[in-house]
Design a protein around this motif. Structure first.
Motif, mmCIF file in Angstrom:
data_model
loop_
_atom_site.group_PDB
_atom_site.id
_atom_site.type_symbol
_atom_site.label_atom_id
_atom_site.label_comp_id
_atom_site.label_asym_id
_atom_site.label_seq_id
_atom_site.Cartn_x
_atom_site.Cartn_y
_atom_site.Cartn_z
ATOM 1 N N GLY A 87 0.792 -1.186 0.018
ATOM 2 C CA GLY A 87 -0.050 -0.037 0.062
ATOM 3 C C GLY A 87 0.641 1.341 0.037
ATOM 4 O O GLY A 87 0.292 2.209 0.176
ATOM 5 N N CYS A 88 1.981 1.264 0.080
ATOM 6 C CA CYS A 88 3.018 2.392 -0.086
ATOM 7 C C CYS A 88 4.067 2.761 -1.312
ATOM 8 O O CYS A 88 4.475 1.677 -1.837
ATOM 9 N N PRO A 89 4.039 3.636 -1.723
ATOM 10 C CA PRO A 89 4.806 4.020 -3.079
ATOM 11 C C PRO A 89 6.369 4.105 -2.155
ATOM 12 O O PRO A 89 6.476 4.702 -1.326
ATOM 13 N N CYS A 90 7.282 3.232 -2.851
ATOM 14 C CA CYS A 90 8.502 3.040 -2.221
ATOM 15 C C CYS A 90 9.663 3.573 -3.309
ATOM 16 O O CYS A 90 9.622 3.410 -4.563
ATOM 17 N N LYS A 144 8.476 13.621 -0.545
ATOM 18 C CA LYS A 144 8.133 13.580 0.923
ATOM 19 C C LYS A 144 6.995 12.390 1.138
ATOM 20 O O LYS A 144 6.002 12.529 0.275
ATOM 21 N N GLY A 145 7.067 11.569 2.142
ATOM 22 C CA GLY A 145 5.921 10.671 2.288
ATOM 23 C C GLY A 145 6.415 9.288 1.763
ATOM 24 O O GLY A 145 5.754 8.468 2.228
ATOM 25 N N TRP A 146 7.360 9.133 0.759
ATOM 26 C CA TRP A 146 7.641 8.126 0.301
ATOM 27 C C TRP A 146 8.380 7.246 0.990
ATOM 28 O O TRP A 146 9.221 7.659 1.819
ATOM 29 N N LYS A 147 8.146 5.750 0.920
ATOM 30 C CA LYS A 147 8.863 4.874 1.838
ATOM 31 C C LYS A 147 10.311 4.633 1.050
ATOM 32 O O LYS A 147 10.454 4.700 -0.227
ATOM 33 N N VAL A 148 11.559 4.557 1.942
ATOM 34 C CA VAL A 148 12.648 4.192 1.512
ATOM 35 C C VAL A 148 13.135 2.983 2.023
ATOM 36 O O VAL A 148 13.028 3.046 3.315
ATOM 37 N N LEU A 149 13.446 1.934 0.958
ATOM 38 C CA LEU A 149 13.898 0.659 1.651
ATOM 39 C C LEU A 149 15.306 0.520 1.439
ATOM 40 O O LEU A 149 15.536 -0.063 0.220
ATOM 41 N N PRO A 150 16.335 0.372 2.265
ATOM 42 C CA PRO A 150 17.519 -0.295 2.160
ATOM 43 C C PRO A 150 17.552 -1.900 2.034
ATOM 44 O O PRO A 150 16.818 -2.360 2.974
ATOM 45 N N LEU A 151 18.060 -2.361 0.788
ATOM 46 C CA LEU A 151 17.914 -3.841 0.729
ATOM 47 C C LEU A 151 19.044 -4.497 1.146
ATOM 48 O O LEU A 151 20.069 -4.862 0.615
ATOM 49 N N PHE A 152 18.774 -4.966 2.755
ATOM 50 C CA PHE A 152 19.860 -5.528 3.277
ATOM 51 C C PHE A 152 20.239 -7.040 2.642
ATOM 52 O O PHE A 152 21.146 -7.419 2.462
#
Length: 463
Positions: free
Chosen positions: A78-81, A364-372
């Motif tokens: 449900g989130c733009p990332c 602003k408001g977008w999720k940011v995902l570091p890919l471990f």
């Protein structure tokens, strides 16, 4: 003279405001011209959630990186990332520019855990919570409960005996929630634990569901159980206040009068700790049993190390903290398992403002995902990354390439407890039992963590 001064002040102010307005327009114009990272957003609302969680995450990440590079956009849960896959970018988001990316989770997790849990905050409130958690989970504190964890491990393994087979993941989840409840409540409130577990199990079933609160959905059932869980915790907190005794466990740390946490804040953070402590550690332990079964030489090395410790403690009984400091081989097995299995494929951050990143706009408001997971499986960071080789940790990995507990101010404060409970149960498994895997073991299931097929069914027997 006064008119001249007034004219100077007015003129300076007008110039300053004009310069500020120009600067703001320039920033807006620059951001407006910046492109979003490349990538696809998938279906409306659902995005690419199913593509991510229905297959090997390595496949999803690798295909995206190959096509779009180390930064790309997508839409999950449900989130733009925006996903990032380089160690340098992970450090920037988690450490050096962490003030631009606040910690966050998808809406379903945030609502079920509680918005006042440590995961969702920063600043003074987060610092206070982290200090309270570390007070109970640092080595000086947890070394006092080694004997209690030792007893939990022994009882857990004894309950496996005589059964045709056991499902490793489910049994490890039972073990880890019992350790989590010990660390939170000490030896008190035993009468509430079964009810608390029952409610929590329903809550966790909805953690990765879409946040649709309609009867019949996992999310709806989870939210009902979440309310019941809060009521149980409120009862426990009330009883403790009536007792007016000091406790050295995590709940006692949260309830300290000087800290001023509300009951709702305490409940959110207790649930958050159970969430963080249970499935992740249980998943690592499940993979450890699989990798040891598949690598007899490594299993033999661990067994010899643990048997030496067992012989040294024959005159005093159970494990003590000093014993766990002698488990160097076992520790490397845990490290390599966390790298290969990469239980946490990524972590969630949220841009607190429009951010320019490598020539792209992260709104602003977008999720940011570091890919471990991608970082751990990159041949640039680890030689033959898909091979299970604990000896690689005889040398420290390159900076920012080994992130099983995250990094920065929001790294997992319970990592020492997690490592301790893994060492304790591995000690008893390798010194007292044999186990063998049942059925085909090439498959992996995802929901959301990557697990051996069917939770790794095994046969276990006494040596």
């Amino acid at each position: 003279m006064e008119l001249v001064s007034l004219f100077f002040v007015v003129t300076t102010s007008i110039f300053t405001l004009s310069l500020l307005n120009y600067s703001l327009k320039l920033v807006w114009w620059r951001h407006a011209r910046l492109p979003l990272p490349p990538g696809t957003m998938g279906w409306p609302y659902i995005g690419e959630t199913f593509q991510l969680y229905s297959q090997n995450p390595n496949t999803f990440f690798s295909s995206k990186v190959k096509k779009y590079g180390s930064i790309f956009k997508t839409h999950v849960l449900g989130c733009p990332c925006v996903m990032i896959s380089s160690p340098e970018a992970a450090k920037l988001v988690l450490v050096s520019k962490a003030h631009l990316f606040k910690p966050t989770f998808p809406a379903s997790k945030e609502r079920m855990i509680g918005k006042q849990a440590i995961f969702f905050h920063e600043g003074d409130y987060h610092s206070k919570l982290r200090r309270l958690v570390l007070r109970s989970f640092m080595p000086d504190s947890i070394k006092n409960i080694v004997s209690d964890i030792d007893s939990i491990a022994i009882n857990s393994l004894e309950s496996w005996e005589g059964r045709t087979f056991i499902t490793t993941f489910q049994e490890m989840k039972t073990y880890t929630i019992n350790v989590a409840l010990l660390s939170i409540f000490g030896k008190d409130e035993v009468s509430y634990r079964d009810e608390l577990k029952k409610c929590y199990y329903t809550v966790e079933n909805g953690y990765n569901s879409l946040p649709i609160n309609l009867p019949g959905t996992l999310f709806h059932s989870a939210m009902k159980a979440r309310k019941d869980l809060a009521k149980i915790l409120a009862t426990i907190i009330s009883l403790r206040r009536e007792m007016k005794t000091d406790h050295s466990d995590l709940l006692g740390s949260f309830m300290g009068d000087a800290e001023g946490l509300t009951d709702d804040q305490i409940a959110d953070n207790v649930i958050g700790v159970i969430f963080a402590a249970r499935d992740t550690t249980a998943t690592v332990l499940t993979w450890i049993l699989k990798y040891l079964a598949e690598n007899p030489t490594v299993l033999q090395a661990v067994t010899e190390e643990q048997e030496a410790i067992m012989r040294s403690k024959e005159d005093r009984g159970g494990l003590i903290w000093a014993d766990t400091k002698k488990m160097g081989v076992t520790t490397k097995v845990i490290q390599e398992t966390m790298r290969v299995a990469s239980i946490l494929s990524f972590t969630f951050r949220e841009a607190v403002e429009d951010v320019e990143f490598k020539g792209y706009l992260i709104p602003k408001g977008w999720k940011v995902l570091p890919l471990f997971r991608h970082i751990h499986h990159s041949p640039e960071n680890f030689t033959d990354p898909h091979n299970f080789d604990p000896s690689r940790f005889e040398v420290a990995p390159k900076p920012n390439t080994f992130l099983p507990f995250g990094s920065g101010a929001h790294s997992c404060p319970g990592n020492e407890l997690a490592k301790l409970e893994m060492l304790v149960i591995i000690h008893h498994l390798t010194t007292k039992y044999r186990w063998s895997m049942m059925g085909p073991q090439n498959g992996i299931q995802y929901g959301p963590f990557a697990l051996p097929q069917n939770g790794l069914p095994i046969k276990i027997s006494l040596k």
